[in-house]
Design an enzyme around this catalytic site. Sequence first.
Site, PDB file in Angstrom:
ATOM      1  N   ARG A  68      76.521  -3.301  -7.113  1.00 28.17           N
ATOM      2  CA  ARG A  68      77.370  -3.786  -6.032  1.00 28.17           C
ATOM      3  C   ARG A  68      76.482  -4.081  -4.827  1.00 28.17           C
ATOM      4  NH1 ARG A  68      79.980  -0.262  -1.935  1.00 28.17           N
ATOM      5  NH2 ARG A  68      81.144  -1.657  -0.594  1.00 28.17           N
ATOM      6  N   HIS A 112      80.455  -6.613   4.481  1.00 30.38           N
ATOM      7  CA  HIS A 112      79.996  -5.239   4.708  1.00 30.38           C
ATOM      8  C   HIS A 112      79.458  -5.193   6.143  1.00 30.38           C
ATOM      9  CE1 HIS A 112      78.686  -1.427   2.404  1.00 30.38           C
ATOM     10  NE2 HIS A 112      78.438  -1.173   3.677  1.00 30.38           N
ATOM     11  N   GLU A 157      85.187  -0.780   3.644  1.00 33.45           N
ATOM     12  CA  GLU A 157      85.556   0.184   4.693  1.00 33.45           C
ATOM     13  C   GLU A 157      86.046  -0.448   5.986  1.00 33.45           C
ATOM     14  OE1 GLU A 157      82.590   3.180   5.277  1.00 33.45           O
ATOM     15  OE2 GLU A 157      82.501   3.708   3.162  1.00 33.45           O
ATOM     16  N   ASN A 291      85.163   4.856  -1.615  1.00 34.76           N
ATOM     17  CA  ASN A 291      83.929   5.474  -1.126  1.00 34.76           C
ATOM     18  C   ASN A 291      84.257   6.878  -0.663  1.00 34.76           C
ATOM     19  OD1 ASN A 291      82.870   2.955  -1.499  1.00 34.76           O
ATOM     20  ND2 ASN A 291      82.482   2.526   0.673  1.00 34.76           N
ATOM     21  N   TYR A 293      82.537  10.592   0.702  1.00 30.19           N
ATOM     22  CA  TYR A 293      81.394  11.422   1.097  1.00 30.19           C
ATOM     23  C   TYR A 293      81.824  12.830   1.492  1.00 30.19           C
ATOM     24  CZ  TYR A 293      78.666   7.149   1.112  1.00 30.19           C
ATOM     25  OH  TYR A 293      78.036   5.999   0.724  1.00 30.19           O
ATOM     26  N   GLU A 357      81.072   4.198  -3.763  1.00 26.18           N
ATOM     27  CA  GLU A 357      79.973   4.835  -3.033  1.00 26.18           C
ATOM     28  C   GLU A 357      80.129   6.348  -3.094  1.00 26.18           C
ATOM     29  OE1 GLU A 357      79.212   3.618   1.022  1.00 26.18           O
ATOM     30  OE2 GLU A 357      79.513   1.502   0.520  1.00 26.18           O
TER      31      GLU A 357
HETATM   32  C1  FCB Z   1      79.344   4.125   4.088  1.00 30.05           C
HETATM   33  C2  FCB Z   1      78.862   2.696   4.204  1.00 30.05           C
HETATM   34  C3  FCB Z   1      77.456   2.496   3.712  1.00 30.05           C
HETATM   35  C4  FCB Z   1      76.557   3.624   4.151  1.00 30.05           C
HETATM   36  C5  FCB Z   1      77.144   4.946   3.728  1.00 30.05           C
HETATM   37  C6  FCB Z   1      76.280   6.127   4.061  1.00 30.05           C
HETATM   38  O1  FCB Z   1      80.309   4.351   5.048  1.00 30.05           O
HETATM   39  O2  FCB Z   1      79.723   1.840   3.487  1.00 30.05           O
HETATM   40  O3  FCB Z   1      77.000   1.254   4.188  1.00 30.05           O
HETATM   41  O4  FCB Z   1      76.388   3.556   5.514  1.00 30.05           O
HETATM   42  O5  FCB Z   1      78.384   5.118   4.348  1.00 30.05           O
END
Ligand code: FCB
Length: 781
Positions: A68, A112, A157, A291, A293, A357
């Site tokens: 991607r 992006h 995002e 995505n 985290y 992600e």
């Molecule tokens: C996400 C973004 C990516 C990168 C990661 C750590 O929010 O999509 O570009 O910055 O975080």
Amino acid sequence: MSTAAFPEGFIWGVSTSAFQIEGATSADGRGPSIWDTFSADRADACDHYHRYREDVRLMKDLGTAAYRFSVSWPRVFPDGTGKVNAAGLDFYDRLLDELVDAGIMPYATLYHWDLPQALEDAGGWPVRDTARHFADYAAAVFDRLGDRVDTWFTFNEPWVAAFLGYGSGVHAPGRKSAADAFRAAHHLLLAHGLGAQALRAAGATRVGAVLNISPVLTPGQVSDVGRPLSEEDADAVARIDALANRQFLEPMLRGAYPSELLPIMERAGLGHVRDGDLELIAQPIDLLGVNYYTPLVVQAQPSEPADPAFPGSEGVLFCTIPTAVTAMGWPIVPGCLTHLLRRLTAEYPDTELMITENGADFVDVVTGDGIHDVERISFIEEHLRAVRAAVTDGAKVRGFLVWTLLDNLEWADGYQRKFGLVHVDFATQRRRLKDSALWYRDVITRNGLTETRPKRPTLETVAARAGVSRATVSRVVNGEASVSPEVREAVLRVVKEIGYVPNAAARSLVTRRTNSIALVLSVPRQGGDQLTAAVVQYVTSMLEGAGKQITLMLADTAESHRRIVQHVEARLVDGVVLLPPDRGDTLAERLSRTGVPIVLLGKPAIASMMPYVDVDNTGGAKAATEHLLARGRRHIGMICGPMDLVAVQDRLDGHRIAMRQAGGQPLLALADLTRSSGAAATRRLLADQPALDAVFAASDQLAIGALQAAREAGRRVPEDLAIAGFDDIDAASATTPGLTTVRAPVAEQALALARLMLSRLEGRHTESVVLPTRLVVRDST
Ligand code: FCB
């Protein structure tokens, strides 16, 4: 070996974005983007524009099935609209050919975050036309590349683009307006709808979008997801979930904004939402990119002001939780990913999902024999287990893409962040696989994880197999010259065969490195506990994440000071984190003479070469005083804490500057650190100056004492006497009336301190960090 397998055909891959890796920002007619304007860093990034062949080869070697990447709008339309720049599209043409040759499926993201600057100059995302221009751009890209792209994602995002770009302003274009942020969000959604339509009209078969979906929960739910919530907490969770997640999920997948969002959006006006928009936005999609985290952890906290990234979040506190964190400071909570995927499957059962992600920033240590990023491996592994648990329950997750292939330019954070599976030396652009890349390659080959983690081979195993001593293995690992080439070769052969990852013990056996850091705490003073706790948590977590051991040492007596100095002099530690260095004591100075790197929390009394982390005490006190003046107060008294505290001196300075500018005379009363001394000081001020109409206290504890004294003296707060404090401790929002105060960021100080220590250990040039403070206005003024 048994494996925790993933479904057959599960798609493994990696994600990147144009601005973060391409570089070549003025090559072949590319126009400027908002990130070129906003970023303070060099924009050459990974020079992927010229090295894409090498990078595709890396992916091929890892065995990735999908890649991607994002297309840079200003390469295709240097001015955002108008004439297509064919040379810009040529680059993606070459990239796609290379990917197809390598047997890698291309997943293209159209947006992006790198909006052409010309479109920002014309109003940016808060303006409706930008969405129309996006649809034209999507059509132009499809026209040239449509035959080779597997799946199109309209955007990445949108929450970040809208609310960090136009709300809090920490991302490009750096605007700070809640109304603009909501407008930007709506127009991004509209761009998605129009873009998806344009792609389909041109013949695209697979279209989707990528959202950052953050599970929202209270601190108590982090370990117990099902825990019932009070009505207030449930409201806080629902509101933040609506702002962060459902604001995008619901219009895209159900054609409506969530009902709890409308009253918040209405404050910004709803004129930009036109009839028919929501139907347009709700285009059917083939794939939702997720995505993930870290979660958002919140709780109700009356009188908490709104966070500018979440307009409408008044009364909600964003909490720090006691978990391990990445170097970004993001709490590591893999279980939330299972929970999130289950929820999406339950609420939107027809939508296919892909993790587009997931990955982590950790401090990497480059050694002669590789980059042993065990934390990154365990982060991704834990998250994969979380995905697998959801898949087993029936979640339709089609694949997993690691963020990210290369260490890159991490937006406003620049080059210091390391999310890559592949290390990049930015001086030479040399790429080097980290252990995580090799591990990921194995995961892909196996289509899964090993059921149990293999036991890690130890130093002893290597020594026994190679027939040498532990010290010899350690020497080889540390790249020392004193080992003969034959022995070195034999040891390295074994290291490779059994996949040995040298640990701290191996490294320290023959070097002078101890891999220990002393965290020295002075006796916590009243009011400082919150900060001390955060520092202990974050500094420990980050430094342990970087492979260091932490030794906590209490500096309370002269004897303990002597012991600490001896410990450091004997080089039993590599570095010292010292907090707080107040009371003009000489510990910091004595430690600095040992030559061991030291970082301080709080500016030291005597200017020195030691770097420190502090907050803008002067600026905060000035802002609080100016606020009192702006409310019409003229007879303002200041309660100062102990004058040997540097922070108090700075707060007094700020107060004086503001008073002087307003032509007023400071009126001071001294106190210690306690509430009762704040009350006593207030009584003295009232006696000296009967016309007193405001009190600014150097700390919240003193201010709470002032509230008590005002009550006793029959003065109404704020009608007769306005009171402001400093620090924003928890108690400040719980007083009656709520206390106006200056917020000194707690977690940020702790994180900055840990980062400073790591930079010093790496021998990098380090400068002190002074973090901004923020006035929080409540009812006491
Ligand atoms: C996400 C973004 C990516 C990168 C990661 C750590 O929010 O999509 O570009 O910055 O975080």
